[in-house]
Design a protein around this motif. Structure first.
Motif, PDB file in Angstrom:
ATOM      1  N   GLY A 110       0.825  -1.203   0.000  1.00 14.58           N
ATOM      2  CA  GLY A 110       0.000   0.000   0.000  1.00 14.58           C
ATOM      3  C   GLY A 110       0.855   1.248   0.000  1.00 14.58           C
ATOM      4  O   GLY A 110       2.085   1.199  -0.181  1.00 14.58           O
ATOM      5  N   PHE A 111       0.205   2.384   0.195  1.00 15.48           N
ATOM      6  CA  PHE A 111       0.860   3.680   0.240  1.00 15.48           C
ATOM      7  C   PHE A 111       0.690   4.291   1.626  1.00 15.48           C
ATOM      8  O   PHE A 111      -0.319   4.046   2.295  1.00 15.48           O
ATOM      9  CB  PHE A 111       0.246   4.641  -0.786  1.00 15.48           C
ATOM     10  CG  PHE A 111       0.426   4.234  -2.218  1.00 15.48           C
ATOM     11  CD1 PHE A 111       1.527   4.659  -2.947  1.00 15.48           C
ATOM     12  CD2 PHE A 111      -0.521   3.437  -2.857  1.00 15.48           C
ATOM     13  CE1 PHE A 111       1.683   4.296  -4.282  1.00 15.48           C
ATOM     14  CE2 PHE A 111      -0.378   3.070  -4.181  1.00 15.48           C
ATOM     15  CZ  PHE A 111       0.727   3.495  -4.904  1.00 15.48           C
ATOM     16  N   GLU A 112       1.645   5.118   2.026  1.00 10.66           N
ATOM     17  CA  GLU A 112       1.483   5.868   3.268  1.00 10.66           C
ATOM     18  C   GLU A 112       0.263   6.785   3.121  1.00 10.66           C
ATOM     19  O   GLU A 112       0.158   7.533   2.134  1.00 10.66           O
ATOM     20  CB  GLU A 112       2.744   6.687   3.549  1.00 10.66           C
ATOM     21  CG  GLU A 112       2.718   7.357   4.903  1.00 10.66           C
ATOM     22  CD  GLU A 112       4.017   8.103   5.201  1.00 10.66           C
ATOM     23  OE1 GLU A 112       4.495   8.014   6.330  1.00 10.66           O
ATOM     24  OE2 GLU A 112       4.530   8.780   4.276  1.00 10.66           O
ATOM     25  N   PRO A 113      -0.677   6.752   4.065  1.00 12.43           N
ATOM     26  CA  PRO A 113      -1.955   7.441   3.867  1.00 12.43           C
ATOM     27  C   PRO A 113      -1.847   8.934   3.577  1.00 12.43           C
ATOM     28  O   PRO A 113      -2.470   9.427   2.647  1.00 12.43           O
ATOM     29  CB  PRO A 113      -2.686   7.182   5.190  1.00 12.43           C
ATOM     30  CG  PRO A 113      -2.139   5.891   5.661  1.00 12.43           C
ATOM     31  CD  PRO A 113      -0.691   5.905   5.269  1.00 12.43           C
ATOM     32  N   ASN A 114      -1.072   9.677   4.335  1.00 11.31           N
ATOM     33  CA  ASN A 114      -1.065  11.132   4.173  1.00 11.31           C
ATOM     34  C   ASN A 114      -0.214  11.597   2.999  1.00 11.31           C
ATOM     35  O   ASN A 114      -0.585  12.519   2.277  1.00 11.31           O
ATOM     36  CB  ASN A 114      -0.573  11.791   5.462  1.00 11.31           C
ATOM     37  CG  ASN A 114      -1.546  11.607   6.614  1.00 11.31           C
ATOM     38  OD1 ASN A 114      -2.761  11.537   6.404  1.00 11.31           O
ATOM     39  ND2 ASN A 114      -1.022  11.501   7.823  1.00 11.31           N
ATOM     40  N   SER A 115       0.932  10.957   2.790  1.00 12.47           N
ATOM     41  CA  SER A 115       1.868  11.419   1.761  1.00 12.47           C
ATOM     42  C   SER A 115       1.696  10.706   0.426  1.00 12.47           C
ATOM     43  O   SER A 115       2.141  11.205  -0.602  1.00 12.47           O
ATOM     44  CB  SER A 115       3.306  11.209   2.247  1.00 12.47           C
ATOM     45  OG  SER A 115       3.612   9.819   2.306  1.00 12.47           O
ATOM     46  N   GLY A 116       1.088   9.505   0.428  1.00 10.77           N
ATOM     47  CA  GLY A 116       0.978   8.722  -0.786  1.00 10.77           C
ATOM     48  C   GLY A 116       2.284   8.082  -1.223  1.00 10.77           C
ATOM     49  O   GLY A 116       2.437   7.662  -2.366  1.00 10.77           O
ATOM     50  N   ARG A 117       3.249   7.985  -0.292  1.00  9.11           N
ATOM     51  CA  ARG A 117       4.553   7.400  -0.634  1.00  9.11           C
ATOM     52  C   ARG A 117       4.530   5.886  -0.488  1.00  9.11           C
ATOM     53  O   ARG A 117       3.822   5.338   0.350  1.00  9.11           O
ATOM     54  CB  ARG A 117       5.644   7.981   0.277  1.00  9.11           C
ATOM     55  CG  ARG A 117       5.874   9.456   0.104  1.00  9.11           C
ATOM     56  CD  ARG A 117       7.006   9.932   0.998  1.00  9.11           C
ATOM     57  NE  ARG A 117       6.721   9.700   2.417  1.00  9.11           N
ATOM     58  CZ  ARG A 117       7.581   9.967   3.395  1.00  9.11           C
ATOM     59  NH1 ARG A 117       8.790  10.443   3.104  1.00  9.11           N
ATOM     60  NH2 ARG A 117       7.243   9.759   4.658  1.00  9.11           N
ATOM     61  N   LEU A 118       5.353   5.230  -1.313  1.00 16.55           N
ATOM     62  CA  LEU A 118       5.559   3.806  -1.160  1.00 16.55           C
ATOM     63  C   LEU A 118       6.388   3.529   0.094  1.00 16.55           C
ATOM     64  O   LEU A 118       7.139   4.400   0.544  1.00 16.55           O
ATOM     65  CB  LEU A 118       6.283   3.244  -2.381  1.00 16.55           C
ATOM     66  CG  LEU A 118       5.480   3.153  -3.678  1.00 16.55           C
ATOM     67  CD1 LEU A 118       6.410   2.824  -4.840  1.00 16.55           C
ATOM     68  CD2 LEU A 118       4.374   2.104  -3.568  1.00 16.55           C
ATOM     69  N   PRO A 119       6.305   2.311   0.641  1.00 15.99           N
ATOM     70  CA  PRO A 119       7.124   1.989   1.811  1.00 15.99           C
ATOM     71  C   PRO A 119       8.611   2.235   1.598  1.00 15.99           C
ATOM     72  O   PRO A 119       9.311   2.656   2.525  1.00 15.99           O
ATOM     73  CB  PRO A 119       6.825   0.501   2.031  1.00 15.99           C
ATOM     74  CG  PRO A 119       5.432   0.317   1.522  1.00 15.99           C
ATOM     75  CD  PRO A 119       5.339   1.223   0.331  1.00 15.99           C
ATOM     76  N   SER A 120       9.134   1.967   0.398  1.00 15.67           N
ATOM     77  CA  SER A 120      10.564   2.184   0.151  1.00 15.67           C
ATOM     78  C   SER A 120      10.948   3.650   0.319  1.00 15.67           C
ATOM     79  O   SER A 120      12.039   3.962   0.825  1.00 15.67           O
ATOM     80  CB  SER A 120      10.951   1.698  -1.242  1.00 15.67           C
ATOM     81  OG  SER A 120      10.164   2.325  -2.235  1.00 15.67           O
ATOM     82  N   ALA A 121      10.080   4.576  -0.094  1.00 20.00           N
ATOM     83  CA  ALA A 121      10.370   5.992   0.083  1.00 20.00           C
ATOM     84  C   ALA A 121      10.369   6.364   1.559  1.00 20.00           C
ATOM     85  O   ALA A 121      11.200   7.157   2.026  1.00 20.00           O
ATOM     86  CB  ALA A 121       9.349   6.840  -0.676  1.00 20.00           C
ATOM     87  N   VAL A 122       9.452   5.797   2.315  1.00 17.72           N
ATOM     88  CA  VAL A 122       9.420   6.023   3.758  1.00 17.72           C
ATOM     89  C   VAL A 122      10.684   5.459   4.399  1.00 17.72           C
ATOM     90  O   VAL A 122      11.311   6.093   5.253  1.00 17.72           O
ATOM     91  CB  VAL A 122       8.165   5.374   4.379  1.00 17.72           C
ATOM     92  CG1 VAL A 122       8.134   5.604   5.889  1.00 17.72           C
ATOM     93  CG2 VAL A 122       6.900   5.929   3.729  1.00 17.72           C
TER      94      VAL A 122
END
Length: 336
Positions: A110-122
């Motif tokens: 999935g994507f991070e809810p607020n930012s829409g980032r993929l887990p790898s970006a987080v």
């Protein structure tokens, strides 16, 4: 021979528990972490995850804990299987307690809810400066079947050759075939987008539209997934593999899928609030539909199926009207 250093599995839901069981059966001692002390105590006492995987015994080599600092002090090898909304905070906690570089493989989709980032970006924001090696595990896999030892094929995505071998050894055995890839972006996008397409297919079946419609929808869903995935940096071949079409077929066609069940309920006229409560577990496709809608509009990518799922969920569009809109679109070249 398996290492005696334990492997920590963070997240005691169905997928985290299934991965812990798989890793333990492969000869590795495992610490399974839950954010809830009560849940950890219940699983440890009952030797099963009665809420998420009832009737499946935990191997003796799995210890269950809610003490994350102690877990991180005792191992550098971790699997993360928490919902996407908890991924960032889990990484922050790891950074706080880790005493050196880690090897981290996540099964979060999935994507991070607020930012829409993929887990790898987080991950790269929170842990990359700590020398931690990242990887992702994905593919067509229901937790219950993995825990029961049914034949399964998975893909490990990692850009470090030596670490890739370590990660694959955690999961592979005579019942689980593991492939490898360096396309972390494509793997993650396939695992996220397929949940929205499973909602769409569930709506189709909930409306009783038949096998022809289901086949057409899944085919066009794959085209949509590939189009979006390439635009965001994934490799086209990834979407024709296990983490693309494989995961899509599984999630869109089998009623073990929470996302498909949500769609079926919506197609049958159910209330989304009531359906979410009845399903009782994370339904990643809801947040992903919002992220896909926003990103596709921002980037100018045509995502007609995803858009209609978004409108059904967030704009209260009648599912039958969504189907009418899709069928009424102007003709176009199929391979565009």
């Amino acid at each position: 021979m398996a290492s005696q250093q334990p492997i920590g599995v963070l997240g005691a839901g169905s997928w985290g528990t299934a991965l812990a069981i798989l890793i333990a059966r492969n000869g590795h001692p495992v610490w399974l972490w839950s954010h809830s002390a009560q849940q950890a105590a219940d699983i440890a006492q009952q030797r099963e995850n009665a809420r998420y995987l009832p009737g499946i015994d935990l191997p003796d080599t799995i210890d269950v804990t809610a003490d994350l600092p102690s877990l991180v002090r005792n191992t550098r090898d971790l699997v993360i299987a928490v919902p996407s909304h908890a991924f960032h905070n889990t990484l922050v906690a790891l950074r706080r307690h880790a005493e050196g570089p880690l090897r981290v493989c996540w099964g979060t989709k999935g994507f991070e809810p607020n930012s829409g980032r993929l887990p790898s970006a987080v991950f790269h924001e929170v842990l990359t400066t700590h020398g931690t090696v990242p990887a992702v595990i994905s593919g067509p896999s229901f937790a219950n079947e993995v825990a029961l030892g049914f034949p399964t094929a998975l893909t490990v995505g990692c850009e470090d050759d030596a670490a890739t071998q370590q990660f694959t050894d955690w999961f592979r055995n005579e019942r689980v075939r593991v492939y490898t890839s360096t396309d972390l972006v494509g793997i993650q996008l396939g695992g996220a987008i397929k949940n929205v397409m499973a909602i769409a297919t569930g709506i189709c079946d909930g409306l009783g539209l038949g096998a022809n419609a289901r086949a057409a929808l899944i085919t066009r869903a794959l085209a949509e997934m590939t189009r979006f995935g390439i635009a965001l940096g994934g490799q086209a071949k990834t979407f024709s593999g296990l983490t693309g079409v494989g995961d899509l077929l599984l999630t869109a066609t089998d009623d073990q899928s929470r996302n498909r069940r949500l769609g079926m309920g919506l197609g049958a006229g159910g209330s989304i609030t009531k359906l979410i409560k009845e399903i009782g577990q994370e339904i990643e496709g809801i947040n992903t539909a919002r992220v896909l809608y926003e990103k596709s509009r921002e980037l100018g990518i045509q995502m007609p199926i995803s858009e209609q799922v978004y409108r059904v969920i967030f704009d209260d569009l009648d599912p039958a009207s969504a189907v009418t809109t899709l069928l009424g679109r102007a003709p176009r070249e199929e391979t565009d």
